[in-house]
Design an enzyme around this catalytic site. Structure first.
Site, short mmCIF file in Angstrom:
data_model
loop_
_atom_site.label_atom_id
_atom_site.label_comp_id
_atom_site.label_asym_id
_atom_site.label_seq_id
_atom_site.Cartn_x
_atom_site.Cartn_y
_atom_site.Cartn_z
N SER A 105 0.79 -1.23 0.00
CA SER A 105 0.00 0.00 0.00
C SER A 105 0.82 1.29 0.00
CB SER A 105 -0.95 0.00 1.19
OG SER A 105 -0.23 -0.15 2.39
N HIS A 165 -5.54 -3.50 -1.85
CA HIS A 165 -5.28 -2.50 -2.89
C HIS A 165 -5.28 -3.10 -4.30
CE1 HIS A 165 -4.47 1.10 -0.50
NE2 HIS A 165 -4.05 0.25 0.42
N LYS A 191 -12.02 0.56 0.03
CA LYS A 191 -11.17 1.27 -0.92
C LYS A 191 -11.90 1.35 -2.26
CE LYS A 191 -7.20 -0.35 1.68
NZ LYS A 191 -7.21 0.67 2.73
#
Ligand code: PMP
Length: 393
Positions: free
Chosen positions: A182, A210, A241
């Site tokens: 990340s 991610h 996210k």
């Protein structure tokens, strides 16, 4: 010195060494531009990769869920909290990830706590990349298993540790890696990891926080990206996210999910997602399922922005994804750089120790599908101006 004086002193030390985190208060919803302290700034630090956090379709789904299901889940799911929409979300996520089953918990952080200490004990060994996310590290700390830390993305180092774990006669050997790291944006060498796992009869667990919404077909994630979905035993995902909401999940075989539902403490002892979050996450999954458009836009934006930064002479580290670390290295200078960007209308956070190692401070620019080319050009012009004045360019 009493307790509170000690805390004040610790905070002062953090401030003096440039490590004190500034938390900004947003006065608007997530978007390409946001309001902070009455000022409109370009948002370059959220993980809202696809812009779904304030998406109309998701908001409508959340509002309808509140009308139908109320605002709270009632209790932990094993007692009173499993609603039909929780099950619908888990089913749709499993379809999306092309796995047998998923289990949704309150966050990606909790998903790691739900898996790691639950499937390992003192008879086992955990093999963890040295740069794995804090939630993996904490999950490992909660387990009684032996720990084998391998050098970042270094398959030789992983093999050395697997040999050690074999010599120690570990019952289970669990290899854990972030899918996309990340803070640097680099991708785990999953094909090599899977090969070693087969050689040493180990399990593979990937935290794809991610990677989802970013890598693979329609953003299915890293396992899909490498065509290794059937070879990965456990995938951890987050709904906070690219999915734009909040929550986390575990994806894998049905028997694994059945076991976690009986034993995983974040599932057994903490209430589930609220109806609004669940319905919004379901709508996000459907949105990704239906179209690749947002994922493509995200990558087009990232490639454009990163190539222009490199042309200017910026060091953007080893990124292979839309995560764009603008390396400044010095902590204090990085914080000042971030403040200067903010003065110029760009919200891009400085990332310093302990989130990254000391001396590796950076501005972490997060590209989103929401950014227009004009937005990116605006940011680039400011990076050029400030970079020159800071002697970084
Ligand atoms: N794993 C990784 C690799 C992450 O980057 C993050 C978020 N920073 C998490 C887990 C935690 O996810 P969440 O915010 O959903 O708790």
């Amino acid at each position: 010195m009493d307790f509170y004086e000690q805390l004040r002193e610790e905070l002062k030390k953090l401030e003096d060494s440039g490590l004190l985190i500034t938390i900004r208060t947003l006065e608007s919803a997530q978007g390409a531009w946001i309001n902070i302290n009455g000022k409109k700034v370009l948002n370059m630090c959220s993980n809202n990769y696809l812009g779904l956090a304030n998406n109309e379709r998701l908001k409508e789904a959340a509002i309808n869920a509140i009308k139908n299901w109320g605002v709270g889940p009632g209790a932990v799911r094993t007692i009173a909290g499993t609603m039909k929409i929780h099950e619908e979300l888990e089913k749709k996520l499993a379809e999306f990830k092309k796995v047998e089953a998923t289990l949704v918990v309150q966050s990606g952080f909790n998903a790691n706590q739900a898996v790691i200490p639950t499937i390992t004990n003192e008879e086992d060994g955990i093999l963890s990349d040295e740069l794995n996310h804090a939630s993996i590290i904490d999950g490992v700390r909660l387990s009684k298993a032996k720990r084998y830390i391998w050098k970042h993305k270094d398959l030789n180092s992983l093999e050395e540790q697997l040999v050690k774990a074999q010599k120690d006669n570990c019952r289970r050997k669990l290899i854990i890696t972030d899918g996309v790291f990340s803070m640097d944006g680099d991708i785990a060498p999953l094909p090599g990891i899977v090969e070693l796992a087969k050689k040493y009869d180990a399990l593979v667990m990937v935290d794809d926080a991610h990677g989802e919404g970013v890598l693979g077909e329609n953003g299915r994630g890293i396992a899909d990206h490498f065509n290794l979905t059937d070879e990965v035993d456990i995938e951890i995902g987050t709904l906070s996210k690219a999915f734009g909401v909040v929550g986390g999940f575990v994806a894998g075989k049905k028997v694994l999910i059945d076991y976690l539902k009986q034993q995983a403490r974040p599932f057994l002892f903490s209430s589930s997602l609220s109806p609004a979050e669940t319905a919004a996450a379901l709508e996000a999954t459907k949105t990704l399922y239906e179209s690749n458009e947002l994922v493509k836009k995200l990558w087009d934006n990232a490639k454009y922005f990163q190539s222009k930064l490199k042309e200017m002479g910026y060091d953007i580290g080893v990124t292979e994804t839309p995560i764009t670390p603008v390396m400044i290295y010095d902590e204090k200078k990085t914080k000042e750089f971030s403040s200067k960007l903010y003065e110029e209308g760009i919200f891009a956070s400085s990332i310093v120790y302990p989130t990254v190692p000391k001396g590796k401070a950076r501005i972490r620019v997060m590209i989103s599908a929401l950014h227009s080319t004009e937005d990116l050009d605006y940011a680039l012009s400011k990076f050029e101006k400030i970079g020159k004045s800071f002697g970084v360019l």
